[in-house]
Design an enzyme around this catalytic site. Sequence first.
Site, PDB file in Angstrom:
ATOM      1  N   ARG A  30      54.573 100.976  45.303  1.00 21.19           N
ATOM      2  CA  ARG A  30      55.308 101.997  44.553  1.00 21.19           C
ATOM      3  C   ARG A  30      56.227 102.798  45.474  1.00 21.19           C
ATOM      4  O   ARG A  30      55.835 103.151  46.594  1.00 21.19           O
ATOM      5  CB  ARG A  30      54.333 102.944  43.847  1.00 21.19           C
ATOM      6  CG  ARG A  30      53.542 102.278  42.770  1.00 21.19           C
ATOM      7  CD  ARG A  30      52.722 103.257  41.946  1.00 21.19           C
ATOM      8  NE  ARG A  30      51.711 102.536  41.194  1.00 21.19           N
ATOM      9  CZ  ARG A  30      51.947 101.847  40.073  1.00 21.19           C
ATOM     10  NH1 ARG A  30      53.169 101.811  39.577  1.00 21.19           N
ATOM     11  NH2 ARG A  30      50.978 101.201  39.461  1.00 21.19           N
ATOM     12  N   ASP A  31      57.422 103.072  44.951  1.00 28.68           N
ATOM     13  CA  ASP A  31      58.370 103.892  45.699  1.00 28.68           C
ATOM     14  C   ASP A  31      57.832 105.322  45.831  1.00 28.68           C
ATOM     15  O   ASP A  31      57.268 105.883  44.896  1.00 28.68           O
ATOM     16  CB  ASP A  31      59.734 103.902  44.994  1.00 28.68           C
ATOM     17  CG  ASP A  31      60.847 104.393  45.902  1.00 28.68           C
ATOM     18  OD1 ASP A  31      61.720 103.586  46.253  1.00 28.68           O
ATOM     19  OD2 ASP A  31      60.845 105.598  46.255  1.00 28.68           O
ATOM     20  N   ASN A  86      70.159  97.555  46.907  1.00 29.80           N
ATOM     21  CA  ASN A  86      71.227  98.257  47.610  1.00 29.80           C
ATOM     22  C   ASN A  86      71.491  97.507  48.911  1.00 29.80           C
ATOM     23  O   ASN A  86      70.559  97.183  49.657  1.00 29.80           O
ATOM     24  CB  ASN A  86      70.798  99.699  47.903  1.00 29.80           C
ATOM     25  CG  ASN A  86      70.618 100.506  46.622  1.00 29.80           C
ATOM     26  OD1 ASN A  86      71.302 100.260  45.631  1.00 29.80           O
ATOM     27  ND2 ASN A  86      69.704 101.453  46.635  1.00 29.80           N
ATOM     28  N   VAL A  95      66.830 101.810  53.979  1.00 28.07           N
ATOM     29  CA  VAL A  95      65.820 101.065  54.747  1.00 28.07           C
ATOM     30  C   VAL A  95      66.341  99.646  54.921  1.00 28.07           C
ATOM     31  O   VAL A  95      66.594  98.938  53.930  1.00 28.07           O
ATOM     32  CB  VAL A  95      64.452 101.060  54.025  1.00 28.07           C
ATOM     33  CG1 VAL A  95      63.455 100.230  54.828  1.00 28.07           C
ATOM     34  CG2 VAL A  95      63.933 102.483  53.833  1.00 28.07           C
ATOM     35  N   HIS A  99      64.743  94.654  50.264  1.00 29.04           N
ATOM     36  CA  HIS A  99      63.821  95.085  49.212  1.00 29.04           C
ATOM     37  C   HIS A  99      64.556  95.182  47.889  1.00 29.04           C
ATOM     38  O   HIS A  99      65.701  95.599  47.834  1.00 29.04           O
ATOM     39  CB  HIS A  99      63.182  96.439  49.547  1.00 29.04           C
ATOM     40  CG  HIS A  99      64.163  97.534  49.805  1.00 29.04           C
ATOM     41  ND1 HIS A  99      64.830  97.666  51.005  1.00 29.04           N
ATOM     42  CD2 HIS A  99      64.627  98.532  49.012  1.00 29.04           C
ATOM     43  CE1 HIS A  99      65.640  98.708  50.944  1.00 29.04           C
ATOM     44  NE2 HIS A  99      65.545  99.246  49.741  1.00 29.04           N
ATOM     45  N   HIS A 101      64.406  96.982  44.150  1.00 27.78           N
ATOM     46  CA  HIS A 101      63.805  98.059  43.362  1.00 27.78           C
ATOM     47  C   HIS A 101      63.519  97.501  41.971  1.00 27.78           C
ATOM     48  O   HIS A 101      64.457  97.121  41.255  1.00 27.78           O
ATOM     49  CB  HIS A 101      64.771  99.234  43.196  1.00 27.78           C
ATOM     50  CG  HIS A 101      65.141  99.950  44.466  1.00 27.78           C
ATOM     51  ND1 HIS A 101      64.654 101.195  44.786  1.00 27.78           N
ATOM     52  CD2 HIS A 101      65.969  99.597  45.484  1.00 27.78           C
ATOM     53  CE1 HIS A 101      65.172 101.594  45.945  1.00 27.78           C
ATOM     54  NE2 HIS A 101      65.975 100.641  46.386  1.00 27.78           N
TER      55      HIS A 101
HETATM   56  P1  AMP Z   1      67.163 102.016  49.609  1.00 31.98           P
HETATM   57  O1  AMP Z   1      67.789 103.389  49.560  1.00 31.98           O
HETATM   58  O2  AMP Z   1      67.683 101.040  48.594  1.00 31.98           O
HETATM   59  O3  AMP Z   1      67.168 101.463  51.021  1.00 31.98           O
HETATM   60  O4  AMP Z   1      65.653 102.214  49.173  1.00 31.98           O
HETATM   61  C1  AMP Z   1      64.676 102.688  50.042  1.00 31.98           C
HETATM   62  C2  AMP Z   1      63.580 103.234  49.183  1.00 31.98           C
HETATM   63  O5  AMP Z   1      62.418 103.311  49.977  1.00 31.98           O
HETATM   64  C3  AMP Z   1      63.832 104.644  48.647  1.00 31.98           C
HETATM   65  O6  AMP Z   1      63.807 104.612  47.222  1.00 31.98           O
HETATM   66  C4  AMP Z   1      62.683 105.469  49.213  1.00 31.98           C
HETATM   67  O7  AMP Z   1      62.188 106.413  48.301  1.00 31.98           O
HETATM   68  C5  AMP Z   1      61.666 104.393  49.534  1.00 31.98           C
HETATM   69  N1  AMP Z   1      60.738 104.703  50.617  1.00 31.98           N
HETATM   70  C6  AMP Z   1      61.028 105.131  51.861  1.00 31.98           C
HETATM   71  N2  AMP Z   1      59.907 105.257  52.591  1.00 31.98           N
HETATM   72  C7  AMP Z   1      58.883 104.876  51.788  1.00 31.98           C
HETATM   73  C8  AMP Z   1      57.465 104.787  51.953  1.00 31.98           C
HETATM   74  N3  AMP Z   1      56.865 105.116  53.115  1.00 31.98           N
HETATM   75  N4  AMP Z   1      56.730 104.357  50.911  1.00 31.98           N
HETATM   76  C9  AMP Z   1      57.310 104.046  49.736  1.00 31.98           C
HETATM   77  N5  AMP Z   1      58.633 104.103  49.512  1.00 31.98           N
HETATM   78  C10 AMP Z   1      59.409 104.514  50.526  1.00 31.98           C
END
Ligand code: AMP
Length: 113
Positions: A30-31, A86, A95, A99, A101
């Site tokens: 989960r995000d 993204n 990140v 990944h 979403h």
């Molecule tokens: P993006 O902006 O597409 O790279 O998505 C990165 C996602 O990772 C964001 O929606 C963050 O909320 C999520 N995120 C970052 N760190 C963590 C974590 N430790 N556990 C779960 N989700 C995370």
Amino acid sequence: MSAECIFCRIVAGEVPADVVHRDDDVVAFRDLSPKAEVHVLVVPVRHVPDVVALGAADPQLLASLVRVAGEVAAEQGDGQFRLVFNTGAAAGQTVFHAHGHVLAGAGAADVGL
Ligand code: AMP
């Protein structure tokens, strides 16, 4: 694995996460900041920086990731979902471990775009 990569550390179990699926190739959790009723990140165990690199390096693994996304959406909701990758900082990627979403349920249709 990259020691600096937060998703590699989650995959390795070094950083806690709410994991909803794990197999040899793909992990889903989960995000931390959910944008919809169901907001799960589906990531390859293997570290690659984004979905384009993933597709080039291992098309079968990308297919596995999409399959897991569908399974998660079916388990967590009614199987209807958005799958968002993204790609690049200017597109909102924060990140740099590939990944998807999985966005489903209430609010999913209102996220971005
Ligand atoms: P993006 O902006 O597409 O790279 O998505 C990165 C996602 O990772 C964001 O929606 C963050 O909320 C999520 N995120 C970052 N760190 C963590 C974590 N430790 N556990 C779960 N989700 C995370």
